[in-house]
Design a protein around this motif. Sequence first.
Motif, short mmCIF file in Angstrom:
data_model
loop_
_atom_site.label_atom_id
_atom_site.label_comp_id
_atom_site.label_asym_id
_atom_site.label_seq_id
_atom_site.Cartn_x
_atom_site.Cartn_y
_atom_site.Cartn_z
N GLY A 138 -67.36 20.29 42.62
CA GLY A 138 -67.93 20.70 41.33
C GLY A 138 -66.98 21.41 40.39
N GLU A 139 -65.71 21.52 40.72
CA GLU A 139 -64.75 22.18 39.84
C GLU A 139 -63.46 21.35 39.77
OE1 GLU A 139 -64.12 26.37 40.39
OE2 GLU A 139 -65.97 26.56 41.55
N GLY A 140 -62.79 21.43 38.59
CA GLY A 140 -61.53 20.71 38.48
C GLY A 140 -61.01 20.65 37.06
N LEU A 141 -60.11 19.69 36.84
CA LEU A 141 -59.44 19.52 35.55
C LEU A 141 -59.76 18.14 34.99
CD1 LEU A 141 -55.89 20.86 36.51
CD2 LEU A 141 -57.66 22.10 35.23
N ALA A 142 -59.80 18.05 33.66
CA ALA A 142 -60.01 16.77 32.98
C ALA A 142 -59.15 16.73 31.73
CB ALA A 142 -61.48 16.58 32.62
N ALA A 143 -58.58 15.55 31.44
CA ALA A 143 -57.71 15.38 30.28
C ALA A 143 -58.54 14.96 29.07
CB ALA A 143 -56.64 14.35 30.58
N ALA A 144 -58.25 15.57 27.93
CA ALA A 144 -58.94 15.25 26.69
C ALA A 144 -58.09 14.31 25.84
CB ALA A 144 -59.24 16.52 25.91
N GLY A 145 -58.75 13.61 24.92
CA GLY A 145 -58.03 12.76 23.97
C GLY A 145 -57.94 11.31 24.42
N ASP A 146 -57.38 10.49 23.53
CA ASP A 146 -57.18 9.07 23.80
C ASP A 146 -55.80 8.90 24.43
OD1 ASP A 146 -56.94 6.36 23.88
OD2 ASP A 146 -57.63 6.02 21.83
N LEU A 147 -55.76 8.75 25.76
CA LEU A 147 -54.50 8.75 26.48
C LEU A 147 -53.62 7.56 26.13
CD1 LEU A 147 -55.77 9.90 29.97
CD2 LEU A 147 -54.99 11.28 28.07
#
Length: 393
Positions: free
Chosen positions: A131-140
Motif C-alpha cells: 500500500g505504499e510506494g513511488l509513482a512517476a508523474a508526467g508523459d514519460l
Amino acid sequence: MQIESIKIKNYRVFQDVEVKEIPNMAVFLGMNGVGKTTFFDVFGFLHDALQSNVRAALAKRGGFNEVRSRGQDGDIEFEIKFRPSENEPLITYQLEICLSEDKKPVIKKEIMRFRRGQMGAPWKILDFSFGEGLAAAGDLVKYEDVQLAKRDSQKLDSPDILAIKGLGQFKEFIAVSQLRRLIEDWYVSDFHIEDARGTKDAGYSERISPSGDNLALVAKYIYDNHQEIFEEILVSMEKRVPGISKVEAQETADGRIVLRFQDGNFEDPFVSRFVSDGTIKMFTYLILLHDPEKHALLCVEEPENQLYPNLLEELTEEFRSYALDGGQVFISTHSPDFLNAVELNELFCLIKKDGYTRIQKASESQIIRELYDAGDQLGQLWRQGVLLEEVGK
C-alpha cells in the motif's frame, strides 16, 4: 494495446508458465480440464481486482488458498509485457500477492517498468509494496531522460488495493492511468444463450456485456446510431444463417426491447426466444466484432459451440479482422474445424503434466512446422493427436 508476453505463477493449474511472442490473434488449444478457462480468468481476475480490490477478486474465486496452485506455498504472481500502441515503448507490469500475518490477501509487490529504445535498463514508473510506494508523474514518452521525471511518495487506503486503481484516477500519472484504462477495457466473454434471448427494459447500452444479456439494447443502439455498421452485420448474417433477411430490435407496448428475426420464407418475424441457439450466438458475435470502439483485449471461449462447422472459417476471419483493426483477440478452442482456419504462428497448446499446465507455441515444434508447411491443416493434426504429442515432448 498489444500484450507481448505474460508470466503466471501459482494461479491454479499454472504453477509457473510464460507465454512469449503473442500475436494480435492468439488461439489456445487443449483438452478439457487443462486450464483454457483458467488462462482467460487471469485477465478476469485482474479486471475484478481493478474494479474492487485483490481481496474481493480472490473471494469471488474461493479465496487465496483456493486460487493458489495446489501443493504450493509461494505467492501468486503475474507479469505482463505490453505496448499501449504500436509505436510506443514496451511496459512491464508485475503484481505479487501474498497473505499477511493475519491471513488476509495483500499486494506484496506492484511494479511498472518502462524502457524507451532497445538499450539500457528499464526504469520504474511505479513501485509499490503493502500500500505504499513511488509513482512517476508526467508523459514519460516526452522526456529526453526518463530519470528526470518527478517521483512522489504515495500511500493507498488499503494494502489490497491496486496502485494503478488509486493513482490511475489522477491525470498527472499518465502511464499509470493508461494501464488502468486498458485493463478496464478488457472483455472476457461469459456468454449465455438464454441471457441473450431475453427481453430488456427500454434503456441504453452501447457495448455487449460479457454474458450478452443486453444484446437487444446494443442492437438497437447500433441501428439508431451506426446504420452503416448495422447493415454490414445484416449482410454477414444473411451469408452465415440461411433465410435470415432482417433483424429488428423493437420496443414493445410495455416498454421492453425485443429482438425479431425475419426469415424470408415466412411473412411474420420470429421473436429471439424462438430462433436457434446458433442464430443468436452468431448475431451476438457479429455485434461484438463490429463494435465501433474496439476492446483492447477480447477473450472468447470455444466460439464453435452451437455453431455449424462450416461457419467457423468465416468466423475466424472475423476475429482476425478485428485483431488487425486494433483489438487483440484471444480465443480458446478444441474444434478441428475452427483450427483449420488458424495460422500456425497464432496457435498455442496447453499441456497438463504432473497436475500443472504449461503453454507452448505450436510453431516451436519442428515436426509440426514441417507438416504444416507440407499442407497439413492444424485441425487434421489435432485429430491425429500430433499437436499435443509433439509439442508436449
